[in-house]
Design a protein around this motif. Structure first.
Motif, PDB file in Angstrom:
ATOM      1  N   LEU A   2       0.952  -1.081  -0.094  1.00  0.00           N
ATOM      2  CA  LEU A   2       0.141  -0.200   0.024  1.00  0.00           C
ATOM      3  C   LEU A   2       0.750   1.153   0.140  1.00  0.00           C
ATOM      4  O   LEU A   2       2.005   1.379   0.661  1.00  0.00           O
ATOM      5  CB  LEU A   2      -0.969  -0.130   1.232  1.00  0.00           C
ATOM      6  N   VAL A   3       0.391   2.533  -0.793  1.00  0.00           N
ATOM      7  CA  VAL A   3       1.362   3.580  -0.796  1.00  0.00           C
ATOM      8  C   VAL A   3       0.371   4.437  -0.371  1.00  0.00           C
ATOM      9  O   VAL A   3      -0.759   4.980  -1.374  1.00  0.00           O
ATOM     10  CB  VAL A   3       1.659   3.899  -2.072  1.00  0.00           C
ATOM     11  N   ASP A   4       0.457   5.215   0.670  1.00  0.00           N
ATOM     12  CA  ASP A   4      -0.351   6.669   1.004  1.00  0.00           C
ATOM     13  C   ASP A   4       0.322   7.705   0.305  1.00  0.00           C
ATOM     14  O   ASP A   4       1.592   7.923   0.219  1.00  0.00           O
ATOM     15  CB  ASP A   4      -0.145   6.615   2.638  1.00  0.00           C
ATOM     16  N   SER A   5      -0.740   8.678   0.007  1.00  0.00           N
ATOM     17  CA  SER A   5      -0.070   9.888  -0.368  1.00  0.00           C
ATOM     18  C   SER A   5      -1.090  11.088  -0.171  1.00  0.00           C
ATOM     19  O   SER A   5      -2.281  10.788   0.366  1.00  0.00           O
ATOM     20  CB  SER A   5       0.235   9.914  -1.888  1.00  0.00           C
ATOM     21  N   ARG A  17      -7.765  15.367   0.714  1.00  0.00           N
ATOM     22  CA  ARG A  17      -7.912  14.111   0.441  1.00  0.00           C
ATOM     23  C   ARG A  17      -6.793  13.206   0.414  1.00  0.00           C
ATOM     24  O   ARG A  17      -5.667  13.583  -0.424  1.00  0.00           O
ATOM     25  CB  ARG A  17      -8.736  14.005  -0.772  1.00  0.00           C
ATOM     26  N   LEU A  18      -6.548  12.219   1.101  1.00  0.00           N
ATOM     27  CA  LEU A  18      -5.490  11.201   1.108  1.00  0.00           C
ATOM     28  C   LEU A  18      -5.933  10.161   0.253  1.00  0.00           C
ATOM     29  O   LEU A  18      -7.078   9.650   0.388  1.00  0.00           O
ATOM     30  CB  LEU A  18      -5.166  10.852   2.615  1.00  0.00           C
ATOM     31  N   SER A  19      -4.846   9.586  -0.104  1.00  0.00           N
ATOM     32  CA  SER A  19      -5.195   8.539  -1.312  1.00  0.00           C
ATOM     33  C   SER A  19      -4.056   7.090  -0.570  1.00  0.00           C
ATOM     34  O   SER A  19      -3.146   7.470  -0.028  1.00  0.00           O
ATOM     35  CB  SER A  19      -4.421   8.701  -2.509  1.00  0.00           C
ATOM     36  N   LYS A  85      -8.726  20.574  12.243  1.00  0.00           N
ATOM     37  CA  LYS A  85      -8.098  21.176  13.433  1.00  0.00           C
ATOM     38  C   LYS A  85      -6.840  20.834  13.502  1.00  0.00           C
ATOM     39  O   LYS A  85      -6.092  19.840  13.123  1.00  0.00           O
ATOM     40  CB  LYS A  85      -8.932  20.707  14.711  1.00  0.00           C
ATOM     41  N   THR A  86      -6.264  21.812  14.407  1.00  0.00           N
ATOM     42  CA  THR A  86      -4.771  21.730  14.629  1.00  0.00           C
ATOM     43  C   THR A  86      -4.294  20.154  15.310  1.00  0.00           C
ATOM     44  O   THR A  86      -3.322  19.636  15.184  1.00  0.00           O
ATOM     45  CB  THR A  86      -4.064  22.749  15.402  1.00  0.00           C
ATOM     46  N   GLU A  87      -5.427  19.699  16.044  1.00  0.00           N
ATOM     47  CA  GLU A  87      -5.155  18.638  16.463  1.00  0.00           C
ATOM     48  C   GLU A  87      -5.379  17.202  15.870  1.00  0.00           C
ATOM     49  O   GLU A  87      -5.147  16.125  16.413  1.00  0.00           O
ATOM     50  CB  GLU A  87      -6.365  18.260  17.844  1.00  0.00           C
ATOM     51  N   ASP A  88      -5.811  17.558  14.578  1.00  0.00           N
ATOM     52  CA  ASP A  88      -5.637  16.434  13.451  1.00  0.00           C
ATOM     53  C   ASP A  88      -4.198  16.400  12.826  1.00  0.00           C
ATOM     54  O   ASP A  88      -4.049  15.482  11.992  1.00  0.00           O
ATOM     55  CB  ASP A  88      -6.770  16.892  12.518  1.00  0.00           C
ATOM     56  N   THR A  89      -3.402  17.069  13.379  1.00  0.00           N
ATOM     57  CA  THR A  89      -1.964  17.018  12.791  1.00  0.00           C
ATOM     58  C   THR A  89      -1.644  15.471  13.367  1.00  0.00           C
ATOM     59  O   THR A  89      -1.471  15.335  14.348  1.00  0.00           O
ATOM     60  CB  THR A  89      -1.027  18.140  13.414  1.00  0.00           C
ATOM     61  N   ALA A  90      -0.964  14.642  12.298  1.00  0.00           N
ATOM     62  CA  ALA A  90      -0.523  13.413  12.488  1.00  0.00           C
ATOM     63  C   ALA A  90       0.001  12.907  11.197  1.00  0.00           C
ATOM     64  O   ALA A  90      -0.181  13.397  10.133  1.00  0.00           O
ATOM     65  CB  ALA A  90      -1.543  12.623  12.985  1.00  0.00           C
ATOM     66  N   ILE A  91       0.647  11.647  11.297  1.00  0.00           N
ATOM     67  CA  ILE A  91       0.923  10.850  10.224  1.00  0.00           C
ATOM     68  C   ILE A  91      -0.264   9.772  10.217  1.00  0.00           C
ATOM     69  O   ILE A  91      -0.745   9.390  11.171  1.00  0.00           O
ATOM     70  CB  ILE A  91       1.938   9.812  10.394  1.00  0.00           C
ATOM     71  N   TYR A  92      -0.904   9.961   8.962  1.00  0.00           N
ATOM     72  CA  TYR A  92      -2.057   9.111   8.535  1.00  0.00           C
ATOM     73  C   TYR A  92      -1.637   7.821   7.778  1.00  0.00           C
ATOM     74  O   TYR A  92      -0.841   7.892   6.671  1.00  0.00           O
ATOM     75  CB  TYR A  92      -3.336   9.879   7.866  1.00  0.00           C
ATOM     76  N   GLY A 109      -2.537  -7.115   8.885  1.00  0.00           N
ATOM     77  CA  GLY A 109      -2.883  -6.375   7.725  1.00  0.00           C
ATOM     78  C   GLY A 109      -1.460  -6.036   7.056  1.00  0.00           C
ATOM     79  O   GLY A 109      -0.445  -6.255   7.321  1.00  0.00           O
ATOM     80  N   SER A 110      -1.916  -5.189   5.958  1.00  0.00           N
ATOM     81  CA  SER A 110      -0.883  -4.466   5.093  1.00  0.00           C
ATOM     82  C   SER A 110      -1.171  -3.013   5.375  1.00  0.00           C
ATOM     83  O   SER A 110      -2.257  -2.733   5.650  1.00  0.00           O
ATOM     84  CB  SER A 110      -1.061  -4.863   3.706  1.00  0.00           C
ATOM     85  N   TRP A 111       0.238  -2.306   5.365  1.00  0.00           N
ATOM     86  CA  TRP A 111       0.098  -0.939   5.994  1.00  0.00           C
ATOM     87  C   TRP A 111       0.831   0.028   5.153  1.00  0.00           C
ATOM     88  O   TRP A 111       1.773  -0.651   4.284  1.00  0.00           O
ATOM     89  CB  TRP A 111       0.761  -0.815   7.263  1.00  0.00           C
ATOM     90  N   GLY A 112       0.302   0.926   4.507  1.00  0.00           N
ATOM     91  CA  GLY A 112       0.913   2.008   3.982  1.00  0.00           C
ATOM     92  C   GLY A 112       2.153   2.557   4.845  1.00  0.00           C
ATOM     93  O   GLY A 112       2.165   2.427   5.739  1.00  0.00           O
TER      94      GLY A 112
END
Length: 121
Positions: A2-5, A17-19, A85-92, A109-112
Motif C-alpha cells: 500500500l502506498v499512502d499519499s 484528500r488522502l489516497s 483542526k490543529t489536533e488532527d496533525t498526525a501521520i495518517y 494487515g498490510s500498511w502504507g
C-alpha cells in the motif's frame, strides 16, 4: 503493498484528500481503513470500510469530518478530511484488516508508509 499519499500543510478549517493505492492485490476485496498517530500519542483509528457489506465504521470522535471511499478501478481507497483542526496533525496510515482494531491490523494487515498531515495557520 500500500502506498499512502496526499498529505501536506493545511490551514485550520481546510480539507485534504488522502489516497491509498494498492499494488500486488485487489483492494476492493479487502477491508481497508485509516489510522493516525500524532506526536507523543498512541496510534488511533480514523475509520474502517468493510468490503463484505460495504459498511464504514468511524469512531465517535471522527464522525462527521472524515469519509472513506474507494475507486476500485484505480485500486485505491481515499480518506476525505474536512474542517480540519490543529489536533488532527498526525501521520495518517491506511491499512487492511482494520475491522478488528489496531492490534489485529498491525499483526495481520498490510500498511502504507504513512503520509504527514499538518494543520496550522
Amino acid at each position: 503493498q500500500l502506498v499512502d499519499s496526499g498529505g501536506g500543510l493545511v490551514q485550520p478549517g481546510g480539507s485534504l484528500r488522502l489516497s491509498c493505492t494498492a499494488s500486488g492485490f485487489t483492494l476492493e476485496h479487502w477491508t481497508v481503513g485509516w489510522f493516525r498517530q500524532a506526536p507523543g500519542k498512541e496510534r488511533e483509528a480514523v475509520g474502517c470500510h468493510r468490503a463484505s457489506d460495504n459498511h464504514t465504521y468511524y469512531p465517535v470522535s471522527m464522525e462527521g469530518r472524515f469519509t472513506i471511499s474507494r475507486d476500485n478501478g484505480q485500486n485505491t481507497a481515499y480518506l476525505q478530511a474536512t474542517h480540519l483542526k490543529t489536533e488532527d496533525t498526525a501521520i495518517y496510515y491506511c491499512a487492511t484488516d482494520c475491522a478488528y482494531g489496531l492490534d489485529y491490523s498491525l499483526k495481520f494487515g498490510s500498511w502504507g508508509q504513512g503520509t504527514q498531515v499538518t494543520v496550522s495557520s
